[in-house]
Scaffold this active site. Structure first.
Site, short mmCIF file in Angstrom:
data_model
loop_
_atom_site.label_atom_id
_atom_site.label_comp_id
_atom_site.label_asym_id
_atom_site.label_seq_id
_atom_site.Cartn_x
_atom_site.Cartn_y
_atom_site.Cartn_z
N ASP A 103 0.80 -1.29 0.07
CA ASP A 103 0.04 0.12 -0.02
C ASP A 103 0.98 1.12 0.08
OD1 ASP A 103 -2.37 1.27 0.16
OD2 ASP A 103 -2.17 1.26 2.25
N LYS A 131 -1.11 -1.88 -4.40
CA LYS A 131 -2.14 -0.72 -4.75
C LYS A 131 -1.11 0.53 -4.92
CE LYS A 131 -5.68 -0.66 -1.16
NZ LYS A 131 -6.09 -0.05 -0.19
N ASP A 159 -8.34 -8.17 6.29
CA ASP A 159 -9.32 -7.61 7.11
C ASP A 159 -9.63 -6.26 6.95
OD1 ASP A 159 -7.12 -6.85 8.43
OD2 ASP A 159 -8.30 -6.55 10.24
N ARG A 165 -11.19 -11.78 6.98
CA ARG A 165 -9.93 -12.53 6.89
C ARG A 165 -10.33 -13.91 5.85
NH1 ARG A 165 -5.53 -9.54 8.58
NH2 ARG A 165 -5.85 -9.03 10.67
#
Ligand code: IMP
Ligand code: MG
Length: 178
Positions: A103, A131, A159, A165
């Site tokens: 991320d 991402k 999650d 999850r």
């Protein structure tokens, strides 16, 4: 259960995990690597990846590290803290660091910079999801399963505040309309 829609189903994920394992197997300098998953999100991906590697004759040693961010659960704050390190001797071993999603890049860069100091013979990073639009630290993973847009994803280990999850697929949370 949180409202969500499927991005990658079980079949698609399984096929991609096999492709990643083949690519990793091709590049590994020997067949006894150490694989380190970052808890908790990577536990399912790592479980599938090491079995895919084992089918290709690789015998990975498996361990986990835990890192945490300060701040709210769905926002990455600036600091990454190592909560659980690996006790394995990495000297001269091929090392694969495995995470669920790349991320901001903070987590993977902190872990990579730390583990490279333990003198592995080879170090590569592998993430199920990437991402790229959210990157703050300039880092890319060596092996990437799928690229995703800037949405919150759950399932297959990932999650949202502890939920989702165990879903067998990767899904995007629906945005709350207020
Ligand atoms: P980074 O340090 O910002 O790259 O964050 C990576 C970590 O944030 C991952 O290991 C995940 O635990 C978590 N994370 C980032 N985006 C998502 C998401 O969309 N769903 C679930 N967890 C995420
Ligand atoms: Mg994580």
């Amino acid at each position: 259960m949180l409202k969500h829609h499927v991005l990658f189903d079980e079949t698609v994920i399984a096929a991609r995990v096999d492709q990643l394992a083949r690519a990793i197997r091709k590049n590994l300098p020997d067949l006894a690597p150490v694989t380190i998953g970052l808890l908790t999100g990577s536990f399912i991906f790592l479980g599938d990846l090491v079995r895919a590697l084992a089918r290709l004759g690789v015998e990975p040693q498996v361990d986990f590290m835990a890192v945490s961010h300060y701040g709210p659960s769905m926002e990455s704050s600036g600091q990454v803290q190592v909560k659980k390190d690996t006790a394995l001797d990495l000297t001269g071993r091929p090392l694969l660091i495995v995470d669920d999603i790349l991320d901001s890049g903070r987590t993977l860069s902190v872990v990579r910079d730390r583990l490279v100091q333990r003198a592995p013979s080879w170090l590569r990073t592998c993430v199920l999801l990437d991402k790229p639009s959210r990157r703050i630290v300039p880092i890319s993973a060596d092996y990437v399963g799928f690229e995703v847009p800037d949405v919150w994803v759950i399932g297959y280990g990932l999650d949202a505040g502890g939920e989702g999850r165990a879903l067998p697929y990767v899904a995007a949370l629906e945005r709350e309309e207020n």
